[in-house]
Design a protein around this motif. Sequence first.
Motif, short mmCIF file in Angstrom:
data_model
loop_
_atom_site.label_atom_id
_atom_site.label_comp_id
_atom_site.label_asym_id
_atom_site.label_seq_id
_atom_site.Cartn_x
_atom_site.Cartn_y
_atom_site.Cartn_z
N LYS A 2 11.57 -2.64 35.98
CA LYS A 2 12.81 -3.33 35.70
C LYS A 2 12.84 -4.68 36.42
O LYS A 2 13.02 -4.74 37.63
CB LYS A 2 14.00 -2.47 36.12
N TYR A 3 12.64 -5.74 35.63
CA TYR A 3 12.63 -7.09 36.19
C TYR A 3 14.03 -7.71 36.11
O TYR A 3 14.67 -7.67 35.06
CB TYR A 3 11.67 -7.98 35.41
N VAL A 20 12.43 -15.44 35.06
CA VAL A 20 12.07 -14.17 35.68
C VAL A 20 11.54 -14.52 37.07
O VAL A 20 10.38 -14.91 37.21
CB VAL A 20 11.01 -13.41 34.87
N ASP A 22 10.49 -12.91 39.54
CA ASP A 22 9.32 -12.18 40.02
C ASP A 22 8.04 -12.54 39.26
O ASP A 22 6.95 -12.12 39.65
CB ASP A 22 9.56 -10.67 39.93
N LEU A 23 8.18 -13.31 38.19
CA LEU A 23 7.03 -13.77 37.42
C LEU A 23 7.08 -15.29 37.35
O LEU A 23 7.56 -15.87 36.36
CB LEU A 23 7.05 -13.17 36.00
N ILE A 44 7.85 -12.50 28.68
CA ILE A 44 7.32 -11.57 29.68
C ILE A 44 6.06 -10.89 29.15
O ILE A 44 5.05 -10.80 29.87
CB ILE A 44 8.38 -10.52 30.08
N HIS A 60 5.18 -6.93 41.22
CA HIS A 60 6.21 -5.90 41.29
C HIS A 60 7.58 -6.54 41.09
O HIS A 60 7.81 -7.67 41.53
CB HIS A 60 6.17 -5.20 42.64
N ALA A 61 8.45 -5.80 40.46
CA ALA A 61 9.83 -6.26 40.32
C ALA A 61 10.56 -6.02 41.63
O ALA A 61 10.33 -5.02 42.30
CB ALA A 61 10.51 -5.49 39.18
N THR A 62 11.41 -6.96 41.99
CA THR A 62 12.23 -6.80 43.18
C THR A 62 13.69 -6.70 42.75
O THR A 62 13.99 -6.72 41.56
CB THR A 62 12.03 -7.98 44.17
N ASN A 131 5.04 1.07 43.88
CA ASN A 131 5.98 -0.06 44.00
C ASN A 131 6.86 0.04 45.24
O ASN A 131 7.57 -0.90 45.56
CB ASN A 131 6.86 -0.16 42.75
#
Length: 132
Positions: A2-3, A20, A22-23, A44, A60-62, A131
């Motif tokens: 889950k981003y 995004v 995290d990306l 994405i 990893h999504a934060t 994660n």
Amino acid sequence: MKYPIVLKKIIGVENYKTYVPDLPGCEGNGVSIDVSLNNINDSIAAHLSILAEYGEAIPHATTIENHLAAYPNVIWCIIDIDITPYLGKSHKINVTLPELLIKQIDNRVSKSSAYKTRSGFIASACISELNK
């Protein structure tokens, strides 16, 4: 995974920008919130495909809280992305598990549309644990 997604209305025009955090570099836009979120979903997928092609790790999504200071006065969304297609080619391995655990896994898989197979369930559990 889950981003968190940043959604920002562009002042003066009918356009929304999405990011995004995290990306890095993964952005999108659209004439409405729905179009913008659909476009960021495609962005994405393309971003993760490129990372996979070059053998790079999937970030990893934060949590949204990690990004609040960097993105004030925006709308936050969450997009759930299945990252397994971007983790590389599947390999068959032997795993030894207790019988009761296997039954519990199979029971969960049969009752949930989120998991198509026992292997999919185990892969999701592994990704979740990694994660942390």
